[in-house]
Design a protein around this motif. Structure first.
Motif, PDB file in Angstrom:
ATOM      1  N   ARG A 290      17.405  15.192  -4.784  1.00 53.62           N
ATOM      2  CA  ARG A 290      17.680  16.362  -3.954  1.00 53.62           C
ATOM      3  C   ARG A 290      16.555  16.596  -2.949  1.00 53.62           C
ATOM      4  NH1 ARG A 290      19.157  21.602  -7.163  1.00 53.62           N
ATOM      5  NH2 ARG A 290      19.631  22.224  -5.018  1.00 53.62           N
ATOM      6  N   HIS A 291      16.964  16.998  -1.745  1.00 54.90           N
ATOM      7  CA  HIS A 291      16.054  17.372  -0.658  1.00 54.90           C
ATOM      8  C   HIS A 291      15.154  16.214  -0.224  1.00 54.90           C
ATOM      9  CE1 HIS A 291      17.442  21.333  -1.671  1.00 54.90           C
ATOM     10  NE2 HIS A 291      16.814  21.334  -2.829  1.00 54.90           N
ATOM     11  N   ALA A 292      15.519  14.987  -0.575  1.00 53.78           N
ATOM     12  CA  ALA A 292      14.689  13.828  -0.242  1.00 53.78           C
ATOM     13  C   ALA A 292      15.320  13.010   0.871  1.00 53.78           C
ATOM     14  CB  ALA A 292      14.487  12.955  -1.471  1.00 53.78           C
ATOM     15  N   THR A 293      14.467  12.396   1.685  1.00 49.91           N
ATOM     16  CA  THR A 293      14.908  11.436   2.687  1.00 49.91           C
ATOM     17  C   THR A 293      14.844  10.035   2.087  1.00 49.91           C
ATOM     18  OG1 THR A 293      12.689  11.079   3.579  1.00 49.91           O
ATOM     19  CG2 THR A 293      13.961  12.937   4.489  1.00 49.91           C
ATOM     20  N   HIS A 294      15.059   9.043   2.921  1.00 50.09           N
ATOM     21  CA  HIS A 294      14.977   7.652   2.471  1.00 50.09           C
ATOM     22  C   HIS A 294      13.606   7.345   1.887  1.00 50.09           C
ATOM     23  CE1 HIS A 294      16.082   3.446   2.352  1.00 50.09           C
ATOM     24  NE2 HIS A 294      15.092   3.094   3.156  1.00 50.09           N
ATOM     25  N   THR A 295      12.559   7.872   2.512  1.00 49.62           N
ATOM     26  CA  THR A 295      11.192   7.491   2.150  1.00 49.62           C
ATOM     27  C   THR A 295      10.422   8.541   1.357  1.00 49.62           C
ATOM     28  OG1 THR A 295      10.320   8.398   4.230  1.00 49.62           O
ATOM     29  CG2 THR A 295      10.976   6.073   4.233  1.00 49.62           C
ATOM     30  N   SER A 296      10.809   9.812   1.420  1.00 48.42           N
ATOM     31  CA  SER A 296       9.908  10.890   1.000  1.00 48.42           C
ATOM     32  C   SER A 296       9.553  10.868  -0.476  1.00 48.42           C
ATOM     33  CB  SER A 296      10.513  12.254   1.378  1.00 48.42           C
ATOM     34  OG  SER A 296      11.723  12.487   0.678  1.00 48.42           O
ATOM     35  N   TYR A 297      10.443  10.359  -1.334  1.00 48.55           N
ATOM     36  CA  TYR A 297      10.157  10.359  -2.765  1.00 48.55           C
ATOM     37  C   TYR A 297       9.527   9.053  -3.245  1.00 48.55           C
ATOM     38  CZ  TYR A 297      14.458   7.615  -3.571  1.00 48.55           C
ATOM     39  OH  TYR A 297      15.434   6.649  -3.564  1.00 48.55           O
ATOM     40  N   VAL A 298       9.283   8.147  -2.305  1.00 51.13           N
ATOM     41  CA  VAL A 298       8.738   6.838  -2.662  1.00 51.13           C
ATOM     42  C   VAL A 298       7.387   6.582  -2.004  1.00 51.13           C
ATOM     43  CG1 VAL A 298       9.092   4.343  -2.553  1.00 51.13           C
ATOM     44  CG2 VAL A 298      11.036   5.857  -3.007  1.00 51.13           C
ATOM     45  N   VAL A 299       7.334   6.688  -0.682  1.00 49.79           N
ATOM     46  CA  VAL A 299       6.153   6.250   0.066  1.00 49.79           C
ATOM     47  C   VAL A 299       4.988   7.204  -0.164  1.00 49.79           C
ATOM     48  CG1 VAL A 299       5.215   5.751   2.355  1.00 49.79           C
ATOM     49  CG2 VAL A 299       7.574   5.091   1.784  1.00 49.79           C
ATOM     50  N   ARG A 300       3.935   6.672  -0.784  1.00 48.19           N
ATOM     51  CA  ARG A 300       2.707   7.425  -1.087  1.00 48.19           C
ATOM     52  C   ARG A 300       3.010   8.730  -1.829  1.00 48.19           C
ATOM     53  NH1 ARG A 300       2.181   5.056   3.887  1.00 48.19           N
ATOM     54  NH2 ARG A 300       0.570   3.432   3.968  1.00 48.19           N
ATOM     55  N   SER A 301       3.990   8.641  -2.723  1.00 49.92           N
ATOM     56  CA  SER A 301       4.406   9.795  -3.512  1.00 49.92           C
ATOM     57  C   SER A 301       4.353   9.439  -4.990  1.00 49.92           C
ATOM     58  CB  SER A 301       5.831  10.212  -3.137  1.00 49.92           C
ATOM     59  OG  SER A 301       6.342  11.170  -4.046  1.00 49.92           O
TER      60      SER A 301
ATOM     61  N   ARG B  40       0.805  -1.233   0.000  1.00 49.38           N
ATOM     62  CA  ARG B  40       0.000   0.000   0.000  1.00 49.38           C
ATOM     63  C   ARG B  40       0.834   1.278   0.000  1.00 49.38           C
ATOM     64  NH1 ARG B  40      -3.814  -1.149   5.007  1.00 49.38           N
ATOM     65  NH2 ARG B  40      -1.764  -1.805   5.783  1.00 49.38           N
ATOM     66  N   ILE B  41       2.163   1.172   0.123  1.00 48.32           N
ATOM     67  CA  ILE B  41       2.979   2.395   0.124  1.00 48.32           C
ATOM     68  C   ILE B  41       3.061   3.031  -1.261  1.00 48.32           C
ATOM     69  CG2 ILE B  41       4.399   1.524   2.027  1.00 48.32           C
ATOM     70  CD1 ILE B  41       6.719   1.310  -0.083  1.00 48.32           C
ATOM     71  N   PHE B  42       2.723   2.269  -2.308  1.00 51.36           N
ATOM     72  CA  PHE B  42       2.935   2.760  -3.671  1.00 51.36           C
ATOM     73  C   PHE B  42       1.685   3.414  -4.246  1.00 51.36           C
ATOM     74  CE2 PHE B  42       5.978  -0.855  -3.428  1.00 51.36           C
ATOM     75  CZ  PHE B  42       7.142  -0.136  -3.617  1.00 51.36           C
ATOM     76  N   ARG B  43       1.903   4.525  -4.940  1.00 50.02           N
ATOM     77  CA  ARG B  43       0.859   5.143  -5.738  1.00 50.02           C
ATOM     78  C   ARG B  43       1.073   4.734  -7.187  1.00 50.02           C
ATOM     79  NH1 ARG B  43      -0.653  11.244  -4.309  1.00 50.02           N
ATOM     80  NH2 ARG B  43      -2.306  10.584  -5.738  1.00 50.02           N
ATOM     81  N   THR B  44       0.030   4.227  -7.810  1.00 43.43           N
ATOM     82  CA  THR B  44       0.185   3.654  -9.151  1.00 43.43           C
ATOM     83  C   THR B  44      -0.686   4.319 -10.207  1.00 43.43           C
ATOM     84  OG1 THR B  44      -1.519   1.982  -8.689  1.00 43.43           O
ATOM     85  CG2 THR B  44       0.784   1.393  -8.192  1.00 43.43           C
ATOM     86  N   GLU B  45      -1.392   5.384  -9.849  1.00 43.01           N
ATOM     87  CA  GLU B  45      -2.329   5.987 -10.802  1.00 43.01           C
ATOM     88  C   GLU B  45      -1.651   6.377 -12.114  1.00 43.01           C
ATOM     89  OE1 GLU B  45      -3.733   7.243  -6.614  1.00 43.01           O
ATOM     90  OE2 GLU B  45      -1.841   6.968  -7.689  1.00 43.01           O
ATOM     91  N   LEU B  46      -0.449   6.921 -12.031  1.00 45.14           N
ATOM     92  CA  LEU B  46       0.257   7.350 -13.235  1.00 45.14           C
ATOM     93  C   LEU B  46       0.817   6.173 -14.028  1.00 45.14           C
ATOM     94  CD1 LEU B  46       2.261  10.415 -11.824  1.00 45.14           C
ATOM     95  CD2 LEU B  46       0.068  10.431 -13.034  1.00 45.14           C
ATOM     96  N   LEU B  47       0.998   5.056 -13.351  1.00 42.47           N
ATOM     97  CA  LEU B  47       1.614   3.891 -13.988  1.00 42.47           C
ATOM     98  C   LEU B  47       0.602   2.981 -14.675  1.00 42.47           C
ATOM     99  CD1 LEU B  47       3.988   3.008 -11.020  1.00 42.47           C
ATOM    100  CD2 LEU B  47       4.686   4.039 -13.185  1.00 42.47           C
ATOM    101  N   GLU B  48      -0.620   2.951 -14.170  1.00 37.64           N
ATOM    102  CA  GLU B  48      -1.609   1.980 -14.622  1.00 37.64           C
ATOM    103  C   GLU B  48      -1.960   2.072 -16.110  1.00 37.64           C
ATOM    104  OE1 GLU B  48      -4.932   2.076 -11.909  1.00 37.64           O
ATOM    105  OE2 GLU B  48      -3.570   2.053 -10.177  1.00 37.64           O
TER     106      GLU B  48
END
Length: 217
Positions: A193-204, A33-41
């Motif tokens: 840039r300006h990203a943490t371990h999770t910020s650019y992946v989890v629910r993004s 559930r951490i992934f957003r897939t709307e753009l990928l589908e």
């Protein structure tokens, strides 16, 4: 959710969208559930898998990255998937590196915030993991303390078109990300840039945008 029996356990997964196969693998202690897939589908059939010991998949008292990678390889074989794009985050990236070194069915690999050994994590994070494991004896934290153990020779066997990423403020050491990328022929490396371990992946949506750009879509 769908279920598939592999290697003596049950993997639970969802399929979203239509197109070439894209496997998305979450990190430690998370689920699909951490992934957003709307753009990928519109472009991919997205296979969102709960790794063993996570989500609705079989719970276990012991976890190992190589067994988790073997699950994904068997998943690919059983569903007869070819020309797979695999995007893994953190533990999912580790699993992806191991799996991609053992099959040519993975044509594109995107490993976000992955490490090849426990020393690839920054020292404060390693210390936190040791403290939490001492208090909880959780197999999730034992996994991060003792593994992975990916050899350079394994990384050199990866033939997939590869993107290695990490956040600018990641728990993965910059030298580790650089080293992994340097071992894989033709791999591209991005420090977000300006990203943490999770910020650019989890629910993004940022990861989805990265996948689409790397795929030339």
């Amino acid at each position: 959710m769908k279920e598939l029996s592999v290697n003596g356990i049950t993997l639970c997964y969802e399929v979203r969208g239509h197109g070439d196969p894209l496997i998305l693998l979450h990190g430690n202690g998370e689920d699909h559930r951490i992934f957003r897939t709307e753009l990928l589908e519109p472009h991919f059939s997205c296979y969102l898998i709960d790794s063993r010991g996570h989500g609705r998949s079989t719970r276990l008292h012991e976890l190992h990255y190589r067994e988790m990678a073997a699950d994904i390889l068997e998943f690919i074989r059983r569903l007869d998937l070819h020309d797979v794009t695999l995007a893994g985050f953190s533990d999912g990236g580790i699993i992806g590196l191991i799996a991609a070194s053992q099959t040519d069915r993975i044509k594109t690999l995107i490993a976000c915030g992955a490490n090849a050994s426990p020393d690839g994590l920054i020292l404060p994070f390693r210390m936190i993991n040791h403290v939490i494991y001492a208090l909880t004896r959780s197999p999730l934290f034992r996994l991060m303390i003792e593994e992975p153990d990916i050899r350079d020779e394994e990384l050199q066997q990866i033939t997939a078109r590869t993107l290695i990423t990490a956040g600018q403020h990641d728990v993965i050491r910059q030298e580790e990300t650089d080293h992994i990328a340097s071992c894989i022929k033709g791999a591209r490396e991005i420090i977000v840039r300006h990203a943490t371990h999770t910020s650019y992946v989890v629910r993004s949506n940022r990861l989805a945008e990265m996948i689409l750009r790397f795929a030339g879509i």
